[in-house]
Design a protein around this motif. Structure first.
Motif, PDB file in Angstrom:
ATOM      1  N   TRP A  88       0.812  -1.217   0.000  1.00 49.41           N
ATOM      2  CA  TRP A  88       0.000   0.000   0.000  1.00 49.41           C
ATOM      3  C   TRP A  88       0.841   1.262   0.000  1.00 49.41           C
ATOM      4  O   TRP A  88       0.430   2.299  -0.545  1.00 49.41           O
ATOM      5  N   TYR A  89       2.031   1.225   0.636  1.00 49.20           N
ATOM      6  CA  TYR A  89       2.875   2.407   0.720  1.00 49.20           C
ATOM      7  C   TYR A  89       3.412   2.801  -0.650  1.00 49.20           C
ATOM      8  O   TYR A  89       3.670   3.978  -0.902  1.00 49.20           O
ATOM      9  N   GLU A  90       3.595   1.804  -1.547  1.00 45.13           N
ATOM     10  CA  GLU A  90       4.001   2.139  -2.915  1.00 45.13           C
ATOM     11  C   GLU A  90       2.810   2.636  -3.721  1.00 45.13           C
ATOM     12  O   GLU A  90       2.932   3.564  -4.523  1.00 45.13           O
ATOM     13  N   ALA A  91       1.668   2.016  -3.520  1.00 45.61           N
ATOM     14  CA  ALA A  91       0.462   2.453  -4.241  1.00 45.61           C
ATOM     15  C   ALA A  91       0.071   3.869  -3.846  1.00 45.61           C
ATOM     16  O   ALA A  91      -0.502   4.608  -4.653  1.00 45.61           O
ATOM     17  N   ARG A  92       0.385   4.260  -2.621  1.00 39.30           N
ATOM     18  CA  ARG A  92       0.052   5.615  -2.150  1.00 39.30           C
ATOM     19  C   ARG A  92       0.796   6.687  -2.936  1.00 39.30           C
ATOM     20  O   ARG A  92       0.317   7.812  -3.064  1.00 39.30           O
ATOM     21  N   ARG A  93       1.947   6.346  -3.482  1.00 38.35           N
ATOM     22  CA  ARG A  93       2.743   7.317  -4.246  1.00 38.35           C
ATOM     23  C   ARG A  93       2.393   7.313  -5.731  1.00 38.35           C
ATOM     24  O   ARG A  93       2.918   8.116  -6.485  1.00 38.35           O
ATOM     25  N   GLN A  94       1.526   6.392  -6.150  1.00 32.12           N
ATOM     26  CA  GLN A  94       1.156   6.304  -7.558  1.00 32.12           C
ATOM     27  C   GLN A  94      -0.217   6.926  -7.787  1.00 32.12           C
ATOM     28  O   GLN A  94      -1.017   7.072  -6.864  1.00 32.12           O
ATOM     29  N   GLN A  95      -0.492   7.237  -9.042  1.00 30.47           N
ATOM     30  CA  GLN A  95      -1.734   7.912  -9.393  1.00 30.47           C
ATOM     31  C   GLN A  95      -2.899   6.939  -9.536  1.00 30.47           C
ATOM     32  O   GLN A  95      -4.035   7.301  -9.280  1.00 30.47           O
ATOM     33  N   GLU A  96      -2.614   5.690  -9.941  1.00 28.04           N
ATOM     34  CA  GLU A  96      -3.715   4.754 -10.173  1.00 28.04           C
ATOM     35  C   GLU A  96      -3.206   3.334 -10.027  1.00 28.04           C
ATOM     36  O   GLU A  96      -2.271   2.924 -10.721  1.00 28.04           O
ATOM     37  N   THR A  97      -3.835   2.605  -9.107  1.00 32.10           N
ATOM     38  CA  THR A  97      -3.545   1.188  -8.934  1.00 32.10           C
ATOM     39  C   THR A  97      -4.848   0.471  -8.619  1.00 32.10           C
ATOM     40  O   THR A  97      -5.886   1.101  -8.369  1.00 32.10           O
ATOM     41  N   ARG A  98      -4.783  -0.849  -8.599  1.00 36.56           N
ATOM     42  CA  ARG A  98      -5.972  -1.623  -8.267  1.00 36.56           C
ATOM     43  C   ARG A  98      -6.316  -1.528  -6.787  1.00 36.56           C
ATOM     44  O   ARG A  98      -7.398  -1.958  -6.369  1.00 36.56           O
ATOM     45  N   LEU A  99      -5.419  -0.975  -5.983  1.00 31.52           N
ATOM     46  CA  LEU A  99      -5.706  -0.796  -4.561  1.00 31.52           C
ATOM     47  C   LEU A  99      -6.518   0.452  -4.282  1.00 31.52           C
ATOM     48  O   LEU A  99      -7.037   0.609  -3.180  1.00 31.52           O
ATOM     49  N   HIS A 100      -6.625   1.348  -5.241  1.00 29.51           N
ATOM     50  CA  HIS A 100      -7.290   2.630  -5.013  1.00 29.51           C
ATOM     51  C   HIS A 100      -8.806   2.459  -5.025  1.00 29.51           C
ATOM     52  O   HIS A 100      -9.381   1.958  -6.004  1.00 29.51           O
ATOM     53  N   LEU A 101      -9.438   2.876  -3.939  1.00 20.36           N
ATOM     54  CA  LEU A 101     -10.886   3.040  -3.931  1.00 20.36           C
ATOM     55  C   LEU A 101     -11.263   4.426  -4.431  1.00 20.36           C
ATOM     56  O   LEU A 101     -12.278   4.600  -5.099  1.00 20.36           O
TER      57      LEU A 101
ATOM     58  N   ALA B 286     -11.582  16.203 -10.824  1.00 19.86           N
ATOM     59  CA  ALA B 286     -12.335  14.956 -10.948  1.00 19.86           C
ATOM     60  C   ALA B 286     -12.194  14.144  -9.666  1.00 19.86           C
ATOM     61  O   ALA B 286     -11.191  14.245  -8.951  1.00 19.86           O
ATOM     62  N   ILE B 287     -13.235  13.348  -9.403  1.00 18.75           N
ATOM     63  CA  ILE B 287     -13.201  12.369  -8.315  1.00 18.75           C
ATOM     64  C   ILE B 287     -13.499  11.015  -8.944  1.00 18.75           C
ATOM     65  O   ILE B 287     -14.598  10.782  -9.448  1.00 18.75           O
ATOM     66  N   ASP B 288     -12.486  10.142  -8.919  1.00 16.54           N
ATOM     67  CA  ASP B 288     -12.618   8.811  -9.511  1.00 16.54           C
ATOM     68  C   ASP B 288     -12.651   7.776  -8.396  1.00 16.54           C
ATOM     69  O   ASP B 288     -11.690   7.661  -7.620  1.00 16.54           O
ATOM     70  N   MET B 289     -13.756   7.021  -8.351  1.00 17.57           N
ATOM     71  CA  MET B 289     -13.925   5.977  -7.344  1.00 17.57           C
ATOM     72  C   MET B 289     -14.084   4.631  -8.033  1.00 17.57           C
ATOM     73  O   MET B 289     -14.638   4.556  -9.142  1.00 17.57           O
ATOM     74  N   ARG B 290     -13.632   3.609  -7.349  1.00 20.26           N
ATOM     75  CA  ARG B 290     -13.661   2.257  -7.928  1.00 20.26           C
ATOM     76  C   ARG B 290     -13.989   1.266  -6.835  1.00 20.26           C
ATOM     77  O   ARG B 290     -13.372   1.289  -5.764  1.00 20.26           O
TER      78      ARG B 290
ATOM     79  N   GLU C  47     -16.712  24.329  -8.184  1.00 15.66           N
ATOM     80  CA  GLU C  47     -16.946  23.571  -9.412  1.00 15.66           C
ATOM     81  C   GLU C  47     -16.283  22.206  -9.298  1.00 15.66           C
ATOM     82  O   GLU C  47     -15.100  22.098  -8.950  1.00 15.66           O
ATOM     83  N   LEU C  48     -17.048  21.173  -9.568  1.00 19.63           N
ATOM     84  CA  LEU C  48     -16.555  19.805  -9.599  1.00 19.63           C
ATOM     85  C   LEU C  48     -16.766  19.290 -11.014  1.00 19.63           C
ATOM     86  O   LEU C  48     -17.896  19.115 -11.461  1.00 19.63           O
ATOM     87  N   SER C  49     -15.664  19.093 -11.728  1.00 22.23           N
ATOM     88  CA  SER C  49     -15.775  18.772 -13.157  1.00 22.23           C
ATOM     89  C   SER C  49     -16.458  17.439 -13.386  1.00 22.23           C
ATOM     90  O   SER C  49     -17.343  17.323 -14.230  1.00 22.23           O
ATOM     91  N   GLN C  50     -16.077  16.416 -12.631  1.00 19.55           N
ATOM     92  CA  GLN C  50     -16.659  15.104 -12.890  1.00 19.55           C
ATOM     93  C   GLN C  50     -16.464  14.193 -11.686  1.00 19.55           C
ATOM     94  O   GLN C  50     -15.437  14.244 -11.006  1.00 19.55           O
ATOM     95  N   VAL C  51     -17.474  13.382 -11.426  1.00 21.30           N
ATOM     96  CA  VAL C  51     -17.408  12.338 -10.413  1.00 21.30           C
ATOM     97  C   VAL C  51     -17.685  11.014 -11.100  1.00 21.30           C
ATOM     98  O   VAL C  51     -18.735  10.843 -11.724  1.00 21.30           O
ATOM     99  N   ASN C  52     -16.723  10.098 -10.996  1.00 20.63           N
ATOM    100  CA  ASN C  52     -16.853   8.803 -11.649  1.00 20.63           C
ATOM    101  C   ASN C  52     -16.844   7.696 -10.598  1.00 20.63           C
ATOM    102  O   ASN C  52     -15.984   7.677  -9.720  1.00 20.63           O
ATOM    103  N   LEU C  53     -17.802   6.802 -10.707  1.00 19.23           N
ATOM    104  CA  LEU C  53     -17.867   5.626  -9.842  1.00 19.23           C
ATOM    105  C   LEU C  53     -17.914   4.390 -10.727  1.00 19.23           C
ATOM    106  O   LEU C  53     -18.872   4.197 -11.484  1.00 19.23           O
ATOM    107  N   LEU C  54     -16.862   3.573 -10.653  1.00 23.75           N
ATOM    108  CA  LEU C  54     -16.790   2.333 -11.412  1.00 23.75           C
ATOM    109  C   LEU C  54     -17.094   1.169 -10.488  1.00 23.75           C
ATOM    110  O   LEU C  54     -16.409   0.958  -9.486  1.00 23.75           O
ATOM    111  N   ILE C  55     -18.138   0.413 -10.820  1.00 23.67           N
ATOM    112  CA  ILE C  55     -18.519  -0.783 -10.066  1.00 23.67           C
ATOM    113  C   ILE C  55     -18.081  -1.997 -10.874  1.00 23.67           C
ATOM    114  O   ILE C  55     -18.469  -2.146 -12.045  1.00 23.67           O
TER     115      ILE C  55
END
Length: 1493
Positions: free
Chosen positions: A728-741, A773-777, A874-882
């Protein structure tokens, strides 16, 4: 004797000491006489406080200035071992003044343990009252000081400051061996406790403080019964020193040692301003705070006990001490009687007695005169005593008002004296800008020169403004090596010793303060080297040598560089290097915070009270303190905000994060949830910009230059979930991983502060915020992992308090004024000054015209508003991927939609994606209103497992756009709030409305594809199945909690009903005034398409929907308008594309107007007054009935497997709800007036989907009106009159445009009239039905020819046989694949339906008639014709010679009765049946009529 809590000294004692000091200054007095005078003063003034004063212990060496007092026993239980004063009277300016105190021992016990003393109680009440008066006057003086500071900015190096500096420099103060203790064995009987303050010594000259400590001992031994000498010896032995710390003392503040170093420079000019006037260095070794559960419990009990003491103190005078514990009922009733009579009854009666009113007014006038004389210095001792007597009888408000009025009236009538000025200066009541104190009148030139030289005063023209700008006159540095806070508790009830539960450590704290007098600038810097928070030891033991051993770290810094502190805060006013008024800098490093369940649970247990406590008095005191602090803070903040122009701020806080490990204990490689709070920066954006309007090219640029801009950025806010051994400590420094909610997101905000505070065109503050943007997964697999993760946490269990204590509140006293200090000050200021108001009133006649003009000008200016805040977000976009895991997905082949989140090595596949596009919100705060605007551009729901023909994911929900450049908002909201105080309340845009809201919805499109819906239902069902179920114990506990909750709610409702009933008895006709409200909503179009993968089925469009709600004090108005409702057949080959459409060009298809009245009891008595008016108008519509459409819709719902269960369950629940609502309306006698005009639709039934021949059913026009009748037998009756007219059926022939070319009538009817009577008070006529229905129909005439019959049979054979089921699913396996309901779930639904129906049957006991229906048709006729009908024209008359037969039924009557147990009874009868043969060939011979009665 025991102390009463504290020892106070009256004002007369201070003045006597002052007199003694003046006597010592007089060298004309002899030593012998002076000693006798001083002995007299001490004997008169100190005898009240010093017990058995022995004049032999009083040693006075007059000319050497030595005064020694030894073994002074202060009443009632305190000892000053030795007091020594050394005053160099002959060389006061050069030699130091010394004061030594050795040994101060005080033992305090609660007041309830002391015999009641009426005189002492009166004095304490008097002192508390005068303290409150002084507190109010202090608030007022602070307010005046802030106002005066705006006008006076002088800063002199004054004589007063030099005098203070000299006194501080020449003062040597030494205090040793101090122990002040409080012992309590009354608050908790059988559990005595004590706390106190100890000090080894403090040397002011050397700057050293040794062993300052505060302790709290629980279950301690009381020493109040010991002899005086033993008490003193005990207190002395418990004073901590550097070498000896008592082991039997439990310290809250462990012994603290302080070393201070002070270097003073009295004449900085001679030193060329190289060194500050005050260079102070304070070193603190360690500050250690400790608290355990028993101390915390004792503290709560003590605070609670103070409330009881306060209440008992108020009434203790009515009962002697030895009777308080008495259980004699008679004595208790006598005590209660005396309390109520003397505290409640008599004071209220005395308020209305003329002699008491006159005495009160006389006291007010007399006190005003006495206080005025005191202000002018003409008050004698006897008058002062009289003033004190009056002060004891007046309340705080009257005292404050009279004193304030006297101050306003007071004029400076007498000249100032040197001693008077010195006294005033010492008391802090003089103006600090006063350069001298009339020294010319009391000192010669030589004496004044010596005094100036001694104190370093260079003359009245010297000002600190002449100092160099960078010169620092005060340099204060405080260093703290270690600060720790420890919380102790027993880990189990059997433990004898306490262990540390949590420990916070702050090493290396530095505080630095600097002042620059030339620019009135100050600088405060605070630095924290580090911060660590340790939890509960894993071994359960505390190592006293190493307190941090075997402890989990709950908070620790991350990646701190050696030269940087964890936290660095700087605050500076008028900085030299920056072009600003204020400078703020906050720098912090990253901090890791870890949740530890054992520690948190133990802390909750430690601080959870074991019993319910009443802390009403503490809350009241806290609120009063909060109000006063708020008043002071408001004045300070207001002054600073008005003064500041430019603020330079720099905040840089590195990203801190919170870890929530599984099972609540962090271990390497464990699964956890990581919440990263992000990197926060806030700084001034226009540092190099010079604020000036001279260089502005236009108005817009001038407005920009009027603001100071600040930029706030919150970067990398993210949420992660990691399983075991995931990095998780490496994923915290990255922009996008499968660990990100939640992927890292950024908040950008610009804050603008206007430098002008009174410009109506410029908002004082502007805020502009953006989130790109707010991207949720989230996947189903991750969801259940997170649920199990949270469930694994052992949360603390709260205890149910075994005792409930009734809240002690003071009784209401309307006759008394109970205000806080700040409120009292405001009230007094509103009423004063009286004399000044009278003087202004006398001048009004002279300037009357100018005053009127000024009022007009102010009224015109009041229409302009100042904008305090203008904020936009202003919130440009909110994305929720299920996502869906492959183990739970169906056998359907994955569509292969390209997705950025897809990982080839993962077993999770994209399922649904929800996107909210371009959300914008704006709010504005003005002087009289608040406005809010919000909008949403689009909402998109994609099904990632289905694709369209273009290869894009299937859009289930989206806004309907004309083109890509269409910027129409899907949802828009506008809200405006104001008040009646607004001077423009009746103007635009308010229009006398306090709350106005507007909602606008543009065009929304929803696609209901069968296969996609089935997959969603299956996904939902899988989630429900996998959710953890409750155990039987949990269910039982939940039921008990719900029952307890219902019981409490019922009790509260009973209280509310009782209260409301009492209020209604007092004010039966009161109508509550509600704020005016106006809300309007508009929907342009709502379109949803029902389809399958094979083909679209229905296209439904709802447009032009408008709703308006207006709320007024006496009524609420609701308007609903529907303009369009259409259903289309999307099949391109369909002949009848419009299944439902509007007839004609009417603007409104449906209109509903509802008015809900708020009637008083008198208005409800009026027969014509109603509770609600409803008016409904429905325009004509066309419906094309094709059975294939009904068939495909039912098949669609049947495939979803929800139609039957949902409809049955909904019908049963609706029936139950309807019965309950009817019962409520009957109980309330709700009067509803209806006015309905319903134009029933035309229904076209083609013979088949491609034929021009059809049947037309015109259902006519339905009208309904309500009126109310008063009947002696049945009471109030609500009568509904229903009329149905123009009902007919015909056979039609349509052209290609679906217009009627030919028509022949098949059914012709007279008007149907129906009357419905409902009893509003059914209890008055129990034997009568609640609802009675009577229907009368004169004629129903059917006309039918051979061709007409053939057409009807074609409809039945062709129309009702068409179907398009092959378009729903491709094969039967698909239905089984998406069948999501289990047998258990269906059984549960069936059980629920049976329970609802059984409840309906069991709700009634006595069987009575609820509904009675009587319907009568006078004539039902059927006429048969030979041959074919003429279809060339519309409504062509039939030929009489083609009649075949006529069938008539006369007087068809039906009676129906419905009982309250759902049983019913029906009766039908026919009076006459006629059959006529109308053939022309049979008219002359044969039987032409058959009749049966």
């Amino acid at each position: 004797m025991h102390a009463h809590g504290h020892v106070t000294r009256p004002a007369r004692g201070k003045s006597s000491v002052a007199v003694a000091s003046l006597d010592l200054l007089s060298e004309d007095k002899s030593s012998e006489k002076t000693e006798r005078d001083i002995e007299f003063v001490f004997g008169k003034t100190e005898s009240d406080y010093i017990e058995n004063l022995d004049y032999k212990k009083l040693k006075i060496d007059l000319w050497n200035g030595n005064v020694v007092l030894e073994k002074l026993y202060l009443k009632p239980n305190a000892l000053v071992k030795k007091l020594t004063l050394v005053i160099p009277w002959k060389n006061l300016y050069k030699q130091p003044t010394k004061a030594y105190i050795d040994g101060l021992y005080i033992l305090v016990v609660p007041k309830t343990e002391v015999q009641y003393d009426a005189q002492q109680d009166e004095n304490e009440q008097y002192e508390a009252k005068m303290k409150e008066v002084q507190k109010i006057e202090g608030l007022r003086k602070e307010k005046e000081a802030y106002e005066n500071s705006k006008q006076s900015q002088q800063d002199h190096d004054t004589f007063v400051e030099r005098m203070q500096l000299t006194i501080i420099r020449n003062l040597e103060l030494s205090i040793r061996n101090i122990h002040i203790a409080y012992e309590d064995k009354t608050t908790k009987p059988g559990h005595p406790f004590s706390f106190g303050l100890t000090l080894n010594y403090i040397e002011l000259r050397l700057g050293e403080l040794s062993s300052l400590a505060f302790y709290w001992n629980s279950n301690s031994q009381s020493h109040s019964d010991m002899s005086r000498n033993d008490v003193v010896e005990y207190l002395r032995s418990k004073i901590a020193t550097k070498d000896n710390i008592p082991n039997d003392i439990t310290y809250i503040l462990r012994p603290l040692n302080v070393i201070a170093k002070l270097i003073m420079v009295t004449k900085p000019r001679e030193d060329h301003f190289k060194r500050p006037m005050f260079d102070i260095m304070i070193d603190l070794d360690q500050i250690s705070f400790n608290i355990n559960r028993e101390q915390y419990s004792d503290l709560l009990d003590l605070l609670e006990f103070q409330d009881y003491v306060a209440l008992q103190t108020k009434f203790v005078k009515y009962r002697s001490m030895h009777k308080i514990q008495s259980k004699n009922t008679k004595e208790w009733w006598k005590f209660a009687y005396n309390v109520i009579v003397n505290e409640e009854v008599r004071p209220r009666f005395d308020c209305y007695k003329w002699e008491n009113i006159k005495a009160h007014l006389d006291r007010c006038r007399e006190y005003r005169t006495l206080h005025f004389q005191e202000l002018t210095g003409k008050l004698t001792y006897e008058q002062k005593q009289r003033a004190q007597e009056i002060e004891k009888k007046l309340d705080v408000f009257n005292l404050t008002y009279i004193r304030r009025s006297a101050e306003i009236e007071k004029k400076e009538q007498e000249p100032k004296t040197w001693w008077g000025n010195v006294s005033t200066w010492w008391a802090g009541n003089t103006d600090k800008n006063d350069p001298e104190l009339d020294l010319e009148k009391v000192l010669s030139s030589d004496e004044k020169k010596k005094l100036y030289d001694a104190i370093g005063y260079e003359g009245e023209n010297t000002s600190s403004a002449d100092y160099p700008n960078e010169y620092v006159d005060i340099n204060l540095a405080i260093g703290l090596k270690l600060l720790d806070v420890n919380i102790w508790s027993r880990l189990s009830p059997d433990d004898l010793n306490f262990n540390i539960v949590a420990r916070a450590v702050v090493p290396g704290t530095n505080v630095n303060f600097k002042r620059r007098p030339a620019s009135a600038g100050i600088k405060v810097a605070v630095g924290l080297r580090s911060f660590e928070l340790f939890g509960l030891s894993t071994t359960g033991e505390t190592n006293m040598q190493n307190l941090n051993e075997n402890r989990p770290v709950l908070a620790k810094p991350q990646l701190i560089e050696q030269e940087k502190d964890l936290l660095n805060v700087e605050f500076e006013t008028n900085p030299i290097e920056y072009k600003s008024d204020y400078r703020i800098q906050v720098l912090s490093q990253s901090l890791q915070i870890t949740y530890d369940s054992p520690t948190i649970n133990k802390l909750v247990t430690c601080f959870e009270p074991d019993t319910a406590r009443n802390l009403y008095g503490v809350k009241q005191a806290a609120y009063s303190t909060y109000t006063d602090v708020k008043q002071r803070s408001y004045l300070l903040m207001k002054h600073n905000l008005e003064k500041v122009k430019v603020l330079d701020i720099n905040i840089d806080m590195q990203s801190s994060y919170f870890l929530l490990p599984a099972n609540g204990v962090y271990q390497d490689g464990c699964s956890l949830i990581c919440m990263d709070f992000g990197h926060l920066t806030l700084k001034r954006a226009d540092e190099d910009q010079e604020i000036s309007h001279e260089n502005a090219k236009n108005l817009e640029e001038a407005r920009k230059l009027s603001y100071t801009k600040f930029q706030l950025q919150l970067d990398s806010v993210q949420l992660l979930y990691a399983q075991k051994n995931e990095k998780w400590y490496e994923a915290r420094r990255q922009q996008e991983t499968r660990l990100h909610l939640i992927k890292p997101m950024t908040l950008n905000m610009n804050v603008y502060k206007c430098i002008y505070s009174d410009d109506a065109d410029l908002p004082a503050w502007k805020i502009d915020g953006q989130i790109p943007a707010i991207d949720m997964r989230l996947s189903d697999k991750r969801l259940f992992q997170i649920i199990h993760h949270v469930q694994s946490l052992p949360f603390p269990e709260t205890k149910n308090t075994s005792e409930t204590i009734q809240k002690i509140e003071p009784a209401e006293q309307p006759s008394q004024i109970s205000l806080s200090a700040a409120d009292t000050m405001e009230k007094v200021e509103e009423m004063t000054p009286v004399k000044k108001i009278q003087e202004e009133q006398s001048q009004l006649d002279e300037n009357e015209q100018s005053k009127i003009d000024e009022k007009k000008r102010k009224k015109e200016n009041s229409y302009f508003q100042l904008t305090q805040l203008d904020a936009t977000f202003e919130l440009s976009q909110v994305n929720l991927l299920i996502e869906e895991s492959s183990s739970q997905s169906s056998s359907r082949r994955y569509s292969g939609v390209k997705n950025d989140h897809y990982d080839e090595g993962s077993d999770e596949r994209p399922f649904l994606r929800l996107s909210l596009v371009s959300m914008l919100a704006r709010t504005t705060f003005k002087t009289y209103d608040v406005s809010f605007d919000a909008s949403l551009a689009d909402i998109i729901l994609l099904h990632q497992q289905f694709v369209t023909q273009s290869g894009e994911p299937l859009r289930l929900i989206s806004a309907k756009k004309h083109n890509e450049n269409d910027d129409t908002k899907l949802i828009s909201v506008h809200f405006l709030n104001t008040s009646r105080d607004n001077p423009m309340f009746k103007r635009e845009p308010y229009n006398s409305i306090e709350n106005a809201g507007k909602f606008h919805f543009s065009k929304l499109e929803v696609i209901l594809q069968l296969e996609a819906l089935l997959s969603i239902l299956r996904f939902h069902d899988n989630l429900i199945k996998r959710l953890p179920t409750e155990t039987e114990d949990e269910k039982q506990k939940k039921r008990e909690q719900e029952e307890e909750k219902k019981k409490n709610e019922q009790q509260e409702n009973d209280k509310v009903i009782t209260t409301v009933t009492d209020k209604e008895k007092k004010k039966p006709d009161t109508v509550v005034a509600t704020p005016s409200l106006a809300i309007s909503a508009e929907l342009e179009e709502f379109r949803f398409i029902i389809s399958t993968e094979e083909a679209p089925l229905f296209d439904i469009s709802v447009g032009g929907l408008k709703a308006n709600v207006s709320q007024q004090p006496n009524k609420t108005i609701v308007n609903l308008i529907l303009s369009n409702f259409n259903i289309y057949d999307p099949n391109p080959h369909a002949k009848y594309k419009k299944i439902i459409s509007q007839q004609g060009d009417a603007d409104e298809l449906l209109r509903i107007d509802l008015i809900l009245h708020n009637l008083s009891n008198d208005q409800k008595k009026d027969l014509n007054a109603v509770d609600c008016n409803v008016e409904v108008k429905f325009a004509k519509a066309n419906i094309v009935f094709l059975f294939k459409h009904i068939d495909v819709l039912l098949s669609f719902l049947d495939t979803l497997d929800v139609a039957k269960a949902a409809l049955e369950l909904a019908s049963s629940q609706y029936a139950e709800a309807t019965i309950e609502n009817i019962q409520k309306l009957q109980e309330q006698a709700f009067k509803l007036q209806l006015d309905v005009q319903f134009n029933a639709p035309n229904i076209f039934v083609p013979t088949n989907s491609y034929s021009n021949e059809a049947l037309l059913l015109d259902l006519g026009k339905l009208s309904l009106r309500t009126k109310f009748l008063q009947d002696e037998k049945h009471g109030l009756i609500e009568q509904q009159n229903i009329k149905l007219e123009n009902v007919l059926a015909s056979r039609v022939l349509l052209n290609n445009n679906h217009d009627i070319e030919g028509e022949v009538i098949l059914l012709d009817c007279e008007i149907l009239t129906t009357t419905i009577n409902r009893l509003l008070y059914p209890d008055q006529a129990k034997n009568e039905p609640v609802v009675s229905v009577k229907a009368d129909w004169d004629l129903v005439h059917f006309k039918l020819s051979k061709g007409d019959f053939s057409c009807i049979m074609k409809v039945l054979l062709e129309n009702f046989s068409e179907n398009i089921k092959d378009q729903i699913v491709s094969d039967i396996e698909t239905v089984e694949q998406y069948h999501y309901k289990s047998a258990d779930q269906e059984a549960e639904e069936n059980k629920l339906r049976e329970t609802v129906l059984q409840k309906q049957h069991e709700s009634h006991t006595e069987v009575t008639t609820t509904v009675r229906v009587r319907a009568e048709i006078k004539t039902v006729a059927l006429t048969l014709y030979l041959g074919e009908s003429n279809m060339t024209k519309r409504r062509q008359d039939r030929l009489e010679n083609l009649k075949l037969a006529d069938v008539r039924i006369e007087a068809l009557e039906t009676i129906f009765k419905q009982m309250n147990d759902s049983s019913y009874k029906a009766v039908g009868r026919i009076k006459n049946f006629l059959l006529d043969d109308l053939r022309e060939t049979h008219q002359s011979a044969g039987v032409t009529r058959q009749e049966k009665q």
